[in-house]
Design an enzyme around this catalytic site. Structure first.
Site, mmCIF file in Angstrom:
data_model
loop_
_atom_site.group_PDB
_atom_site.id
_atom_site.type_symbol
_atom_site.label_atom_id
_atom_site.label_comp_id
_atom_site.label_asym_id
_atom_site.label_seq_id
_atom_site.Cartn_x
_atom_site.Cartn_y
_atom_site.Cartn_z
ATOM 1 N N GLU A 209 -47.210 56.657 -53.560
ATOM 2 C CA GLU A 209 -45.959 57.255 -54.037
ATOM 3 C C GLU A 209 -45.351 58.188 -52.991
ATOM 4 O OE1 GLU A 209 -44.385 60.490 -57.262
ATOM 5 O OE2 GLU A 209 -46.048 59.205 -57.909
ATOM 6 N N SER A 340 -54.235 59.795 -58.973
ATOM 7 C CA SER A 340 -54.014 61.218 -58.718
ATOM 8 C C SER A 340 -53.919 62.012 -60.013
ATOM 9 C CB SER A 340 -52.732 61.404 -57.896
ATOM 10 O OG SER A 340 -52.464 62.767 -57.671
#
Length: 423
Positions: A209, A340
């Site tokens: 990302e 994450s």
């Protein structure tokens, strides 16, 4: 003959982009939106896909837990389930779009540029459906296998603008499942760039990302945590060793980054799955830093910030904080090891000194004596005697990429292990 193209590793990706003419990323995204080969919505197969997803990922046990205030007791075990956990809307949307793409293009080759989400069972299911995954060789994605007319899915956490341009130029059909919250961060970075601000991104520089987000920036610096943010803040206020600075952020800044030049005007953005409280604190830190250096009346000329914290990430973190306030004997956090947002849920349990195990599936619970888990910032290891004797309370939560079915399987495995332990 077409020349094979390979995507570059994260640390060299930006360098390659700089050697070509600068790309107007905003104009490119706008043109892509009008392309007949670009799709970012479903294909009208929602009802059929919803049935498949319900069978594959939903859970009767979880519905029972919800109906009982997220608490369930069997024998000596009480399960406390976080109020918010598991699949978020963006993840569910991405998986559904991938399933719809398979129905829409039943005979075409379908590729995905990375894992659709950070969950092994979901990605394995896509493989079983014939979806192919771009291989990574020596840190580089090998796009040479992708041909004109192939369908390529962009995952929930997005893809770099260089990847999108490559696929568009090659004549691929692009199915973009990027989470709207991630796209919102990209829009913020575009605003930074338009005003010649450096984007300071709170995230992991090598996370997919963050790689995608930084590809939309002109100048960027990625800070992992408050410690790194304070280092940058101190440099802004007092200067420092430029060589040391560039060595510290060698893989986390744009090509040609100069801290003496590029930190006069900064905008703050974030990887959407980072810990909400830390992202907010980092934003406040840089706001104070620029105010201290340039004065309150000049703040708007040197600092820019937008709220880009994902609602789902925030809800799961808030629910975890509430969960750890209740007395419990251990915590199980379920989610991909490279997820994450799952890692940050684990951090919350560890901060409260609760024995905690991060697993990616129920299969990691080997038996009542042993469990395989991933310690925070460590490698997968085996723990013995993980399950306490006597009556226990177990907290359960899961990352935004974890289906309810995986949570059910974990809870049932805990019940079974505890029953055997009591015999």
């Amino acid at each position: 003959m077409e020349t094979p193209v390979t995507d570059l590793a994260p640390e060299t990706q930006d360098s390659a982009a700089q050697t070509a003419a600068p790309l107007d990323t905003k104009a490119f995204r706008r043109s892509l939106n009008h392309s007949d080969n670009y799709f970012r919505r479903g294909f009208g197969h929602g009802e059929a896909v919803a049935e498949t997803m319900a069978t594959s990922y939903q859970s009767g046990l979880i519905q029972e837990l919800r109906a009982n205030g997220n608490v369930l007791t069997r024998g000596d075990v009480t399960i406390r389930l976080a109020q918010a956990f598991g699949f978020c809307w963006g993840v569910e949307r991405a998986v559904a779009m991938a399933y719809e793409a398979r129905k829409q293009f039943p005979t075409e080759r379908i590729w995905i540029t990375n894992e659709i989400i950070h969950n092994p069972s979901v990605n394995d299911h896509l493989r079983q459906m014939g979806v192919l995954f771009i291989e990574v060789n020596h840190g580089q994605k090998d796009f040479s296998v992708v041909e004109r007319g192939d369908v390529v899915i962009l995952p929930a956490f997005g893809a770099s603008v260089q990847e999108m341009q490559l696929l568009n130029d090659r004549g691929c059909i692009i199915v973009d499942t990027t989470c709207p919250w991630v796209a919102k961060v990209w829009n913020s970075v575009e605003k930074h760039k338009k005003s010649d601000y450096t984007s300071i991104v709170h995230g992991k520089y090598n996370h997919e990302e963050t790689i995608a987000t930084s590809s939309f920036a002109n100048k960027y610096l990625v800070v992992l945590n408050m410690e790194q943010a304070e280092y940058v803040s101190n440099y802004i206020l007092h200067g420092g060793d430029k060589t040391e600075f560039l060595a510290k952020f060698a893989k986390a800044c744009s090509q040609g980054f100069d801290p003496d030049r590029d930190l006069d005007r900064v905008g703050v953005a974030n990887q959407t799955t980072m810990l909400k409280s830390e992202t907010e604190a980092i934003g406040k830190l840089f706001e104070r830093t620029m105010m201290q250096r340039f004065g309150p009346d000049k703040l708007n000329d040197h600092f820019m910030s937008f709220n880009t914290i994902c609602d789902a990430t925030q809800e799961r973190q808030d629910a975890m904080f509430e969960l750890v306030d209740a007395p419990m004997d251990l915590m199980i956090v379920i989610g991909g090891f490279n997820s994450s947002n799952t890692t940050h849920l684990q951090e919350i349990a560890i901060e409260r000194n609760i024995p905690s195990y991060h697993i990616d599936s129920a299969d990691r619970i080997l038996d009542e004596r042993a469990i395989e888990h991933k310690p925070l910032h460590g490698d997968i290891e085996r723990a013995e005697n993980w399950l306490p004797a006597g009556p226990i309370t177990v907290g359960i939560t899961s990352g935004a990429s974890t289906p309810d079915k995986a949570v059910e399987e974990t809870i049932e495995r805990i019940f079974a292990c505890k029953e055997r332990l009591a015999q």
